[in-house]
Design a protein around this motif. Structure first.
Motif, mmCIF file in Angstrom:
data_model
loop_
_atom_site.group_PDB
_atom_site.id
_atom_site.type_symbol
_atom_site.label_atom_id
_atom_site.label_comp_id
_atom_site.label_asym_id
_atom_site.label_seq_id
_atom_site.Cartn_x
_atom_site.Cartn_y
_atom_site.Cartn_z
ATOM 1 N N PHE A 63 -48.324 37.458 116.085
ATOM 2 C CA PHE A 63 -47.989 38.806 115.573
ATOM 3 C C PHE A 63 -46.607 39.013 115.200
ATOM 4 O O PHE A 63 -46.354 39.835 114.253
ATOM 5 N N GLU A 64 -45.805 38.678 116.111
ATOM 6 C CA GLU A 64 -44.380 38.929 115.662
ATOM 7 C C GLU A 64 -43.961 38.307 114.136
ATOM 8 O O GLU A 64 -43.491 39.036 113.276
ATOM 9 N N ASP A 65 -44.242 36.946 114.148
ATOM 10 C CA ASP A 65 -44.119 36.468 112.430
ATOM 11 C C ASP A 65 -44.986 37.286 111.674
ATOM 12 O O ASP A 65 -44.450 37.442 110.582
ATOM 13 N N GLU A 66 -45.991 37.764 111.749
ATOM 14 C CA GLU A 66 -46.872 38.486 110.848
ATOM 15 C C GLU A 66 -46.089 39.929 110.386
ATOM 16 O O GLU A 66 -46.068 40.358 109.428
ATOM 17 N N LEU A 67 -45.777 40.488 111.400
ATOM 18 C CA LEU A 67 -44.970 41.817 111.312
ATOM 19 C C LEU A 67 -43.563 41.711 110.405
ATOM 20 O O LEU A 67 -43.369 42.370 109.662
ATOM 21 N N LEU A 68 -42.896 40.588 110.601
ATOM 22 C CA LEU A 68 -41.618 40.256 110.198
ATOM 23 C C LEU A 68 -41.870 40.132 108.727
ATOM 24 O O LEU A 68 -41.061 40.476 107.955
ATOM 25 N N LEU A 69 -42.901 39.159 108.596
ATOM 26 C CA LEU A 69 -43.349 38.750 107.051
ATOM 27 C C LEU A 69 -43.743 40.099 106.355
ATOM 28 O O LEU A 69 -43.573 40.420 105.164
ATOM 29 N N ASP A 82 -38.274 45.290 110.314
ATOM 30 C CA ASP A 82 -36.938 44.658 110.423
ATOM 31 C C ASP A 82 -36.931 43.962 111.506
ATOM 32 O O ASP A 82 -36.147 42.878 111.564
ATOM 33 N N ARG A 83 -37.331 44.361 112.863
ATOM 34 C CA ARG A 83 -37.032 43.739 114.144
ATOM 35 C C ARG A 83 -38.235 43.931 114.916
ATOM 36 O O ARG A 83 -38.897 44.988 114.776
ATOM 37 N N VAL A 84 -38.528 42.845 115.806
ATOM 38 C CA VAL A 84 -39.690 42.998 116.697
ATOM 39 C C VAL A 84 -39.407 42.128 117.900
ATOM 40 O O VAL A 84 -38.966 40.873 117.965
ATOM 41 N N GLU A 85 -39.323 42.667 119.126
ATOM 42 C CA GLU A 85 -38.883 42.160 120.268
ATOM 43 C C GLU A 85 -40.387 42.266 121.229
ATOM 44 O O GLU A 85 -41.088 43.075 121.231
ATOM 45 N N ILE A 86 -40.565 41.005 121.902
ATOM 46 C CA ILE A 86 -41.522 40.782 122.732
ATOM 47 C C ILE A 86 -41.074 40.936 124.211
ATOM 48 O O ILE A 86 -40.237 40.213 124.687
ATOM 49 N N THR A 87 -41.661 41.940 125.075
ATOM 50 C CA THR A 87 -41.604 42.045 126.348
ATOM 51 C C THR A 87 -42.776 41.877 127.058
ATOM 52 O O THR A 87 -44.085 41.813 126.575
#
Length: 401
Positions: free
Chosen positions: A161-167, A171-176
């Motif tokens: 999901f992080e890769d898809e949102l960045l593509l 601008d920035r995605v942090e996973i917690t």
């Protein structure tokens, strides 16, 4: 009949010129609105670069003498440097460099990196210095992923999901919520004794064969290419293929004698929602981004992704900060339209209908001219900053308080 002179008299007798000026004001204001960055606070630059060096086990005095003071001497001569502060603690050195207003942040970062990279007298046990520029991000929304998944499946899904949102344009995605991972290598003592090896030999082999190191340059001038060894293992499968002993006929791999596992570190806190494992993705936009545009990207991605999820996995969006901006802009427009309507009604009581109409049209036209003037000022400041002037590009933004 004698004509009245001055600017007002000119426009009274040249109505086409007055209409053209009004049209220019409206077009300039529309251009200013189109280029306006919508956010909570005004845009401001952070001309700060940080240098961080880790030297495990060293005292604060050793850090200061061996790392902090020599680096300060090299960095003190940088162009545009306004202030430099440093902190020497046990095992770590931090140097913060603040540059003057108007300094190109990219060039400043490159200058700092060149000075740090050219410093070759770092202690042998010190890690590679980390040079970074402080950047400011604003939250857009939070995304919660939860379901009946194994920890490794949840991690893989969150990273996808992080890769898809960045593509998609976030601008920035942090996973917690996901525990930090560690790779453990367990070697039975019997096997070490049978091969005549010690645990230190295995550790040295792992350290020596799993590293990313520069290997110099190939060629000269424009045709020069950097050589680098890219052998660092980053997962359990990579360490299994690490050669330990090599002979004419037999090649022994680490996976043949050791048990290698990738598992969460001890004492890590895991996120759960309704009794099921969960991961949280924090979506942020850059200082020059647009919160409403990022919200549209998120809405489109969620609409496409939800139908593809397994039935046991749910995707929830919450803490949508962009909605606060949207609500306040809507309130601002509503108040402006209501005020304009009241002004028009009052004007019709005291002025002829035609005069009242043109006076009412003059109110939004004046606002649009002010927006056009602000855009011109920002463009002028940007040009001065590129020419080396001591001015800060504050950006063109609508700060919603």
């Amino acid at each position: 009949m004698r004509r009245r002179g001055g600017l007002i008299g000119f426009f009274v007798h040249h109505r086409v010129a007055a209409n053209l000026v009004m049209l220019v004001m409206l077009l300039g204001g529309a251009l200013g609105i189109a280029r306006m960055n919508i956010q909570f606070f005004p845009t401001f630059a952070l001309d700060v670069v940080s240098v961080r060096v880790v030297w495990s086990g060293a005292s604060a005095e050793d850090i200061e003498q061996g790392i902090t003071n020599p680096l300060e001497q090299r960095l003190r001569s940088l162009d545009g440097l306004k202030r430099m502060t440093s902190t020497s603690a046990q095992g770590i050195a931090n140097i913060t460099l603040e540059f003057r207003e108007g300094t190109d942040p990219v060039l400043a970062l490159d200058d700092v990196r060149q000075q740090v990279d050219s410093f070759t007298n770092l202690p042998a046990d010190a890690e590679t210095p980390e040079v970074s520029r402080l950047a400011r991000y604003e939250p857009v929304a939070r995304l919660l992923v939860h379901g009946d998944l194994a920890p490794h499946e949840l991690r893989q899904m969150a990273q996808r999901f992080e890769d898809e949102l960045l593509l998609a344009g976030i601008d920035r995605v942090e996973i917690t919520g996901l525990p930090a991972q560690q790779i453990s290598i367990e070697v039975p003592v019997e096997r070490l004794q049978g091969m005549g090896l010690s645990l230190g030999d295995i550790a040295g082999r792992v350290e020596g064969m799993s590293r990313d190191l520069p290997a110099g340059l190939l060629g000269q001038r424009d045709s020069a290419r950097e050589l680098r060894s890219l052998q660092q293992r980053r997962d359990a499968l990579g360490f299994e293929d690490l050669p330990i002993l090599s002979g004419d006929r037999v090649q022994l791999r680490l996976g043949d004698i050791a048990t290698i596992r990738q598992e969460p570190r001890d004492g890590q806190v895991e996120l759960a929602y309704r009794g099921r494992p969960a991961a949280e993705l924090v979506l942020q936009r850059a200082e020059s981004g647009n919160s409403l545009a990022a919200a549209r990207v998120l809405a489109g991605w969620v609409e496409e992704t939800r139908p593809t999820l397994p039935p046991s996995v749910e995707l929830e969006v919450y803490d949508e900060s962009w909605q606060l901006i949207d609500d306040r802009i809507s309130l601002l427009l509503l108040n402006g339209a209501s005020g304009l309507l009241l002004v028009v009604i009052l004007l019709y009581f005291f002025l002829p209908a035609r005069v009242a109409l043109w006076v009412a049209i003059g109110i939004p036209t004046a606002f649009m001219a002010a927006l056009a003037r602000m855009l011109h000022r920002v463009s002028q400041k940007s040009s001065d900053a590129r020419l080396g002037g001591d001015k800060r590009d504050l950006g063109w933004s609508l700060a919603v308080f």
